[in-house]
Enzyme design. Sequence first.
Site, PDB file in Angstrom:
ATOM      1  N   ILE A  23       0.839  -1.201   0.000  1.00 35.43           N
ATOM      2  CA  ILE A  23       0.000   0.000   0.000  1.00 35.43           C
ATOM      3  C   ILE A  23       0.877   1.255   0.000  1.00 35.43           C
ATOM      4  O   ILE A  23       0.601   2.226  -0.705  1.00 35.43           O
ATOM      5  CB  ILE A  23      -0.944  -0.029   1.227  1.00 35.43           C
ATOM      6  CG1 ILE A  23      -1.976  -1.157   1.059  1.00 35.43           C
ATOM      7  CG2 ILE A  23      -1.637   1.317   1.425  1.00 35.43           C
ATOM      8  CD1 ILE A  23      -2.806  -1.463   2.307  1.00 35.43           C
ATOM      9  N   ASP A  69      13.445   2.277  11.478  1.00 29.25           N
ATOM     10  CA  ASP A  69      12.470   1.448  12.184  1.00 29.25           C
ATOM     11  C   ASP A  69      11.537   2.417  12.904  1.00 29.25           C
ATOM     12  O   ASP A  69      11.979   3.178  13.775  1.00 29.25           O
ATOM     13  CB  ASP A  69      13.210   0.552  13.192  1.00 29.25           C
ATOM     14  CG  ASP A  69      12.263  -0.329  13.981  1.00 29.25           C
ATOM     15  OD1 ASP A  69      11.047  -0.040  14.016  1.00 29.25           O
ATOM     16  OD2 ASP A  69      12.753  -1.307  14.581  1.00 29.25           O
ATOM     17  N   ASN A  96       2.293   4.691   7.596  1.00 25.15           N
ATOM     18  CA  ASN A  96       1.600   3.537   7.015  1.00 25.15           C
ATOM     19  C   ASN A  96       2.192   2.184   7.405  1.00 25.15           C
ATOM     20  O   ASN A  96       1.524   1.163   7.296  1.00 25.15           O
ATOM     21  CB  ASN A  96       1.615   3.722   5.477  1.00 25.15           C
ATOM     22  CG  ASN A  96       1.335   2.469   4.718  1.00 25.15           C
ATOM     23  OD1 ASN A  96       0.191   2.040   4.627  1.00 25.15           O
ATOM     24  ND2 ASN A  96       2.382   1.838   4.183  1.00 25.15           N
ATOM     25  N   SER A 148      -7.309   0.530   9.649  1.00 25.20           N
ATOM     26  CA  SER A 148      -7.812  -0.670   8.973  1.00 25.20           C
ATOM     27  C   SER A 148      -9.282  -0.841   9.313  1.00 25.20           C
ATOM     28  O   SER A 148      -9.748  -0.340  10.348  1.00 25.20           O
ATOM     29  CB  SER A 148      -7.054  -1.905   9.473  1.00 25.20           C
ATOM     30  OG  SER A 148      -7.668  -3.091   9.017  1.00 25.20           O
ATOM     31  N   TYR A 163      -3.654  -6.909  16.503  1.00 24.63           N
ATOM     32  CA  TYR A 163      -3.800  -6.092  15.286  1.00 24.63           C
ATOM     33  C   TYR A 163      -5.060  -5.232  15.374  1.00 24.63           C
ATOM     34  O   TYR A 163      -5.027  -4.021  15.151  1.00 24.63           O
ATOM     35  CB  TYR A 163      -3.858  -7.013  14.060  1.00 24.63           C
ATOM     36  CG  TYR A 163      -3.874  -6.281  12.732  1.00 24.63           C
ATOM     37  CD1 TYR A 163      -2.704  -5.829  12.146  1.00 24.63           C
ATOM     38  CD2 TYR A 163      -5.073  -6.041  12.053  1.00 24.63           C
ATOM     39  CE1 TYR A 163      -2.707  -5.163  10.923  1.00 24.63           C
ATOM     40  CE2 TYR A 163      -5.093  -5.376  10.831  1.00 24.63           C
ATOM     41  CZ  TYR A 163      -3.910  -4.941  10.273  1.00 24.63           C
ATOM     42  OH  TYR A 163      -3.921  -4.276   9.060  1.00 24.63           O
ATOM     43  N   LYS A 167      -5.178  -1.093  15.530  1.00 24.69           N
ATOM     44  CA  LYS A 167      -5.795  -0.276  14.483  1.00 24.69           C
ATOM     45  C   LYS A 167      -6.923   0.595  15.050  1.00 24.69           C
ATOM     46  O   LYS A 167      -7.115   1.731  14.600  1.00 24.69           O
ATOM     47  CB  LYS A 167      -6.300  -1.160  13.339  1.00 24.69           C
ATOM     48  CG  LYS A 167      -5.165  -1.854  12.586  1.00 24.69           C
ATOM     49  CD  LYS A 167      -4.195  -0.852  11.957  1.00 24.69           C
ATOM     50  CE  LYS A 167      -3.159  -1.498  11.072  1.00 24.69           C
ATOM     51  NZ  LYS A 167      -2.255  -0.514  10.434  1.00 24.69           N
TER      52      LYS A 167
HETATM   53  P1  NDP Z   1       3.317  -4.958   3.421  1.00 27.96           P
HETATM   54  O1  NDP Z   1       3.764  -6.017   4.363  1.00 27.96           O
HETATM   55  O2  NDP Z   1       3.199  -5.265   1.979  1.00 27.96           O
HETATM   56  O3  NDP Z   1       4.236  -3.654   3.571  1.00 27.96           O
HETATM   57  C1  NDP Z   1       4.553  -3.141   4.828  1.00 27.96           C
HETATM   58  C2  NDP Z   1       5.877  -2.435   4.746  1.00 27.96           C
HETATM   59  O4  NDP Z   1       6.153  -1.867   6.048  1.00 27.96           O
HETATM   60  C3  NDP Z   1       7.032  -3.381   4.421  1.00 27.96           C
HETATM   61  O5  NDP Z   1       7.867  -2.823   3.430  1.00 27.96           O
HETATM   62  C4  NDP Z   1       7.754  -3.504   5.759  1.00 27.96           C
HETATM   63  O6  NDP Z   1       9.162  -3.689   5.669  1.00 27.96           O
HETATM   64  C5  NDP Z   1       7.494  -2.147   6.384  1.00 27.96           C
HETATM   65  N1  NDP Z   1       7.679  -2.190   7.826  1.00 27.96           N
HETATM   66  C6  NDP Z   1       7.293  -3.162   8.692  1.00 27.96           C
HETATM   67  N2  NDP Z   1       7.689  -2.870   9.938  1.00 27.96           N
HETATM   68  C7  NDP Z   1       8.355  -1.687   9.873  1.00 27.96           C
HETATM   69  C8  NDP Z   1       9.016  -0.881  10.822  1.00 27.96           C
HETATM   70  N3  NDP Z   1       9.095  -1.235  12.120  1.00 27.96           N
HETATM   71  N4  NDP Z   1       9.606   0.263  10.414  1.00 27.96           N
HETATM   72  C9  NDP Z   1       9.555   0.628   9.101  1.00 27.96           C
HETATM   73  N5  NDP Z   1       8.936  -0.096   8.147  1.00 27.96           N
HETATM   74  C10 NDP Z   1       8.358  -1.244   8.530  1.00 27.96           C
HETATM   75  O7  NDP Z   1       1.900  -4.466   4.023  1.00 27.96           O
HETATM   76  P2  NDP Z   1       0.683  -3.646   3.386  1.00 27.96           P
HETATM   77  O8  NDP Z   1       1.150  -2.749   2.326  1.00 27.96           O
HETATM   78  O9  NDP Z   1      -0.416  -4.595   3.145  1.00 27.96           O
HETATM   79  O10 NDP Z   1       0.266  -2.805   4.681  1.00 27.96           O
HETATM   80  C11 NDP Z   1       0.539  -1.423   4.836  1.00 27.96           C
HETATM   81  C12 NDP Z   1      -0.359  -0.910   5.956  1.00 27.96           C
HETATM   82  O11 NDP Z   1      -1.714  -1.122   5.600  1.00 27.96           O
HETATM   83  C13 NDP Z   1      -0.170  -1.611   7.301  1.00 27.96           C
HETATM   84  O12 NDP Z   1      -0.292  -0.668   8.340  1.00 27.96           O
HETATM   85  C14 NDP Z   1      -1.328  -2.593   7.334  1.00 27.96           C
HETATM   86  O13 NDP Z   1      -1.693  -2.926   8.655  1.00 27.96           O
HETATM   87  C15 NDP Z   1      -2.394  -1.774   6.653  1.00 27.96           C
HETATM   88  N6  NDP Z   1      -3.522  -2.524   6.115  1.00 27.96           N
HETATM   89  C16 NDP Z   1      -3.308  -3.542   5.225  1.00 27.96           C
HETATM   90  C17 NDP Z   1      -4.374  -4.250   4.736  1.00 27.96           C
HETATM   91  C18 NDP Z   1      -4.204  -5.391   3.779  1.00 27.96           C
HETATM   92  O14 NDP Z   1      -5.177  -6.154   3.615  1.00 27.96           O
HETATM   93  N7  NDP Z   1      -3.061  -5.550   3.137  1.00 27.96           N
HETATM   94  C19 NDP Z   1      -5.754  -3.926   5.144  1.00 27.96           C
HETATM   95  C20 NDP Z   1      -5.854  -2.826   6.060  1.00 27.96           C
HETATM   96  C21 NDP Z   1      -4.762  -2.159   6.522  1.00 27.96           C
HETATM   97  P3  NDP Z   1       9.779  -5.196   5.726  1.00 27.96           P
HETATM   98  O15 NDP Z   1       9.460  -5.781   4.418  1.00 27.96           O
HETATM   99  O16 NDP Z   1      11.241  -5.003   5.935  1.00 27.96           O
HETATM  100  O17 NDP Z   1       9.098  -5.871   6.890  1.00 27.96           O
END
Ligand code: NDP
Length: 258
Positions: A23, A69, A96, A148, A163, A167
Amino acid sequence: MGIIEKMRLDGKKIFVTGGARGIGKSVATAFAEAGADIAIVDLDIDEATKTAKELEENNGIKSIAIKADVTNPKDVSAMIDTVLENFGRLDVAFCNAGICLNIPAEEMTFEQWKKVIDINLTGVFLTAQAAGKVMLKQGGGSIINTASMSGHIVNVPQPQASYNASKAGVIQLTKSLAVEWATRNVRVNCISPGYIGTELTLNSPSLKPLIEQWNEMAPLKRMGRPEELQSICVYLAGDTSSFTTGSDFVIDGAFTAI
Ligand code: NDP
């Protein structure tokens, strides 16, 4: 100037956490297409660098990658310094980054609970607070947090108490910051997506097997695509949303309507 022109983000300076993929990447792409310069903030610096390069090549804007982070206040502070060194100001923050652990509540360890709350809620607080400080000093800005539909409903059948709680916290945090900063021109809103096809869902060993079941329950009979969250974020980032603050935008194909 027509409404579409007014919605452009030319020259705005934006950071996107979790921007390397999913996203975050999709919304960062829309911001870049609308003319903004983008800092991609992620744990995965290789993927973040690839995304930033892609945004620059495709859109003729400036984009940088920053490893941070979001749970670490020192990383967040250094990230803001890097954004200001490179861009000189900060107009929009998309907070995000998030993760999901699917563990029955009675089996969840303290560490597992804390990890989800730290990234999803404390991480949003730390990045929104850091962005807010800069924006308050500048005289304005727009913060968009990713909550979410799980902040509204309990998703089934997967167990994900931490989770869901994190949210719901993001939604109320968003409203709290919006009220505190309203008269100082810093707007704070959040999006609450339904199930969206990203690594978090499509490649999660615990969630992937549930997709058919979710689609059966969904009024649209499918998951959302990351691109389907782009235009709301461009709207919230831009100047035409000047009366929009403290709002939570549920984009879930009517999943929570039934
Ligand atoms: P992804 O797992 O595809 O992407 C999440 C990104 O966040 C990854 O690149 C990850 O890095 C990074 N990340 C994780 N932890 C940290 C941290 N501590 N510091 C910095 N970066 C971090 O997830 P989505 O794109 O699906 O999700 C994005 C947001 O949308 C989240 O908040 C999720 O909860 C929310 N969301 C998603 C839904 C879905 O169905 N997909 C629905 C509703 C909300 P790395 O790869 O290194 O872990």
